[in-house]
Design an enzyme around this catalytic site. Structure first.
Site, short mmCIF file in Angstrom:
data_model
loop_
_atom_site.label_atom_id
_atom_site.label_comp_id
_atom_site.label_asym_id
_atom_site.label_seq_id
_atom_site.Cartn_x
_atom_site.Cartn_y
_atom_site.Cartn_z
N ASP A 161 0.86 -1.18 0.00
CA ASP A 161 0.00 0.00 0.00
C ASP A 161 0.90 1.23 0.00
O ASP A 161 2.13 1.14 0.11
CB ASP A 161 -0.97 -0.01 1.19
CG ASP A 161 -2.19 0.87 0.92
OD1 ASP A 161 -2.17 1.65 -0.05
OD2 ASP A 161 -3.17 0.80 1.68
C1 BGC Z 1 -5.06 3.23 0.27
C2 BGC Z 1 -5.27 2.22 -0.83
C3 BGC Z 1 -5.12 2.85 -2.18
C4 BGC Z 1 -3.79 3.54 -2.26
C5 BGC Z 1 -3.50 4.16 -3.61
C6 BGC Z 1 -3.82 4.06 0.06
O1 BGC Z 1 -3.78 5.10 0.95
O2 BGC Z 1 -4.98 2.57 1.51
O3 BGC Z 1 -6.51 1.61 -0.67
O4 BGC Z 1 -5.28 1.89 -3.17
O5 BGC Z 1 -3.72 4.54 -1.26
O6 BGC Z 1 -4.28 5.25 -3.86
#
Ligand code: BGC
Length: 752
Positions: free
Chosen positions: A279
């Site tokens: 993530d």
């Molecule tokens: C979130 C994810 C997301 C990623 C990219 C993160 O902060 O937890 O769910 O896919 O950002 O945008």
């Protein structure tokens, strides 16, 4: 074993391994330097989308040209994507195409209801269709990889990201995970209208302690396997191409560096063949977790089985050093790179890096009228009728209506959280929807209250644009105006609840009731003595004990998406009879959290809701929730009778079918989600009182009676035992069928 059989086995295993690899990818790998391989593991965002951390990528163009980028996310349109792809294909030594990701959580430009709302439809075909449309629109804009579905089980409505998932239940969550993956990926990933899905967040992210986002998780393996893992596994069994790790730690090791999770479980037990992405900066965040410096945590992540590093660039900046120092091996870097290249191969990008880039497609495929039609249908199907009062609903289309509430004449909140690719300006406000659906109604509007009067809360939720505006008038003036408007009408419809960013990422709350400003408004409107309908908006279960006790009707609409106003009007005026069912339990108060339906009996169950000393209970609240899992009313009424099982004794691996008689006893045609719950009466580890094991959505004309059949597969009787073996144990089972998790129709059978 003889020497020759060992040799045969060795060659056999070599042969199968070789068979599973992709010759084009292997040929490419053989030409790549270690730096080029590391470059493929780097995922960056050039900005322009939503940055969900404090860091954003820099010098993206130079990095692509230097072969230091494997994929981009947060960029769209054929022009922009072509430009980036040109750098990769024409300016790097090997011309390896980039993969383009995005967060398309509930629709691309055609925004559907938030996932928690979509789940409340219990309609797998509909969910799949929304995913197909999202894929068609996103690929038209050049995107081929989607950070969805989010399948984290959530039993704590304080957690803001409850909005993004399917709720509390592993069985329903698994069905939805499968439907979404199939919708996004179709059966041909190289097709121009399908994209690779990414199931997230592996794992247990929804169980963050106290519902506080990014917090620690500590959970028994039995609970992980039985309750929290099934939706991730269902996505993997459905062929999902990629997996995203979660921010939290599991048994003390953050998911992005957790070898047990990413290798032993995901690859070795579940046989996952795709690639794993971190993530947003979750590799770097292991420094703050307390596991070492950037080089150490990056090596930990690679060694654990993480393939791609999102935004943080720990892989890019430290893996070569770790390799030189013998802390990671070339084979590990190659394996990670191989998985990313294989994903690109599966998407058809080696055949044609420009496969998803077609200037003609956006105009043709994005926001097609039929997509908006499905968005409207999906929204109506996501609504849950929480309370009926005096047959106020549905309203007559020529009624004299006071429409009250900041959210009733608003575009900015209708799409809900995590809709960065949508455009709120396209959404239909509720006032407009009322006029569209009931042009002959007399509708007077007043704001009545700010969504919140708390200016700090307003500032904190106005992060992605202004959605909470504090009125220049005083709260008293707003209230007085609304009461005056209400007094002149025959019926009051008050749209109340959360602003869109009051739920979502980094939007955890300890108070989950309707904001005070609007609670006051509701009291004042009820005091007028007019019939009142509350249209309730939220991205999580709310505490609405007070409102459930008022003489009002309540329709829960989540955040309905781009067709919000039209869809709400369809239901309020009876074009569609609501049939949604809650997929997460609604508590009486915050003190009952965590809360869910599949609770265990304990050794000291409380027999009734009357407090008894030394029974498992609270002095100051009931055990039962305010609204159970699976709950939802209809304008009509349904009666269940005559539950039958096809056999009262079955053998291991034998299936069973059940039938129940369902009658529409009310005055409207309508749909009902028939739900099946199972209780394993005696087993080797304490069983939950009941778990969802089947459901069917059926339509009945008014007065109609149908026999509804449901199947229990042999696998439905299985659970993970103390040794984490998936087994069904002989003995007695009880089944309950009905309208929600308190279903009362009961039958039993024995597994031999
Ligand atoms: C979130 C994810 C997301 C990623 C990219 C993160 O902060 O937890 O769910 O896919 O950002 O945008």
């Amino acid at each position: 074993m003889t020497y020759s059989s060992v040799v045969v086995l060795y060659f056999l295993s070599f042969f199968t391994q070789a068979q599973n690899t992709i010759p084009e990818v292997e040929a490419l790998l053989s030409k790549m330097t270690i730096e080029e391989k590391i470059g493929q593991l780097n995922l960056v965002t050039p900005g322009g989308g939503i940055a969900t951390g404090s860091v954003v990528s820099s010098n993206v163009e130079e990095k692509i040209k230097a072969g230091q980028v494997g994929g981009l996310f947060g960029i769209a349109t054929p022009e922009r994507i072509k430009k980036a792809q040109d750098f990769a294909v024409n300016k790097t030594r090997l011309g390896i195409p980039l993969i383009f990701g995005s967060d398309i959580i509930h629709g691309y430009k055609t925004t559907f209801p938030i996932p928690l709302g979509l789940a409340a439809s219990w309609d797998m075909e509909l969910l799949k269709r929304t995913a197909q449309i999202a894929a068609l629109e996103a690929t038209a804009d050049g995107i081929n990889w989607n950070f969805s579905p989010m399948v984290d089980i959530s039993r704590d409505p304080r957690w803001g990201r409850t909005a993004e998932g399917a709720g509390e239940d592993p069985y329903l969550g698994s069905a939805i995970a499968k439907a979404m993956v199939m919708g996004y990926q179709g059966d041909d990933l190289t097709a121009e209208n399908t994209m690779m899905a990414c199931v997230k967040h592996m794992a247990l992210y929804g169980a963050s302690e106290a519902g506080r986002d990014y917090n620690s998780v500590d959970m028994s393996k039995i609970r992980m396997y039985n309750d929290y893992f099934p939706p991730y596994k269902a996505a993997i069994d459905a062929g999902v191409g990629s997996v995203m790790t979660s921010f939290n730690d599991i048994d003390g090791i953050p998911a992005s560096g957790n070898k047990w999770l990413l290798t032993d479980l995901l690859r070795n037990q579940w046989n996952f063949k795709g690639f794993v992405v971190s993530d947003y900066t979750s590799v770097n965040e292991m420094i703050a977790h307390g596991l070492g410096d950037l080089q150490a945590v990056s090596a930990l992540a690679l060694n654990a089985g993480l393939d791609m590093d999102m935004v943080g660039e720990g892989f890019l900046t430290t893996l070569k050093k770790s390799y030189d120092e013998g802390k990671v091996s070339e084979a590990q870097i190659t394996n990670a790179c191989r998985r990313i290249l294989e994903a690109k191969y599966k998407l058809g990008l080696f055949d044609d890096p420009y496969r998803y880039i077609d200037q003609k497609r956006p105009a043709k495929d994005i926001l097609r009228p039929e997509h908006r039609k499905i968005a409207r249908e999906a929204a109506t199907k996501s609504f849950v009728l929480l309370k009926k009062h005096n047959n106020t609903l549905p309203l007559k289309k020529d009624a004299n209506i006071a429409l009250i509430g900041d959210l009733a004449n608003d575009k900015t909140n209708m799409l809900g959280t995590w809709a960065p690719t949508g455009d709120f300006k396209l959404s239909i406000p509720i006032l407009e929807g009322f006029k569209n659906v009931a042009p002959n109604a007399k509708i007077s509007y007043a704001k009545g209250a700010n969504i919140t009067n708390d200016s700090i809360m307003a500032k904190n939720v106005n992060v992605f644009g202004t959605t909470v505006v504090l009125d220049k008038r005083s709260p008293e003036e707003l209230l007085a105006e609304a009461v005056a408007v209400a007094k002149k009408a025959d019926v009051v419809v008050a749209v109340v609840g959360e602003a869109k960013e009051m739920s979502g990422e980094s939007s955890s709350k300890t108070k989950i009731q309707i904001p005070d400003s609007q609670k006051q408004l509701i009291r004042a409107l009820v005091a007028t003595g007019k019939p009142v309908v509350l249209v309730l908006m939220s991205g999580r279960p709310l505490v609405i004990e007070e409102e459930m006790g008022l003489p009002v009707s309540i329709l829960q609409v989540w955040f309905p998406g781009v067709e919000a106003g039209n869809a709400i009007a369809d239901v309020i005026f009876g074009n569609y009879n609501p049939a949604g069912k809650l997929t997460a339990t609604w508590p009486v108060n915050v003190g009952q959290i965590p809360i869910y339906h599949s609770i265990k009996n304990t050794g000291r169950p409380q027999p009734t809701e009357t407090f008894l000393k030394f029974k498992s209970s609270y002095l100051d609240a009931p055990n039962a929730p305010l609204l159970p899992f699976g709950y939802g009313l209809s304008y009509t009424d349904f009666e269940y009778t005559d539950l039958k099982v096809s056999k009262t004794e079955i053998a291991q691996n034998e299936a069973l079918s059940l039938s129940v008689t369902l009658k529409n006893t009310g005055n409207y045609d309508g749909e009902e989600v028939v739900q099946l719950y199972l209780r394993d009466v005696v087993r080797s580890i304490t069983p939950p009182n009941r778990v969802l094991k089947g459901f069917k959505k059926v339509f009945l004309k008014k007065g109609e009676t149908k026999t509804v059949t449901l199947d229990l597969k042999a696998e439905d009787l299985k659970f993970y035992n103390a040794n984490l073996e998936f087994v069904a144990e002989p003995g007695d089972f009880e089944v309950f069928v009905g309208t929600n998790s308190n279903a009362t129709q009961k039958a039993s059978f024995t597994l031999k």
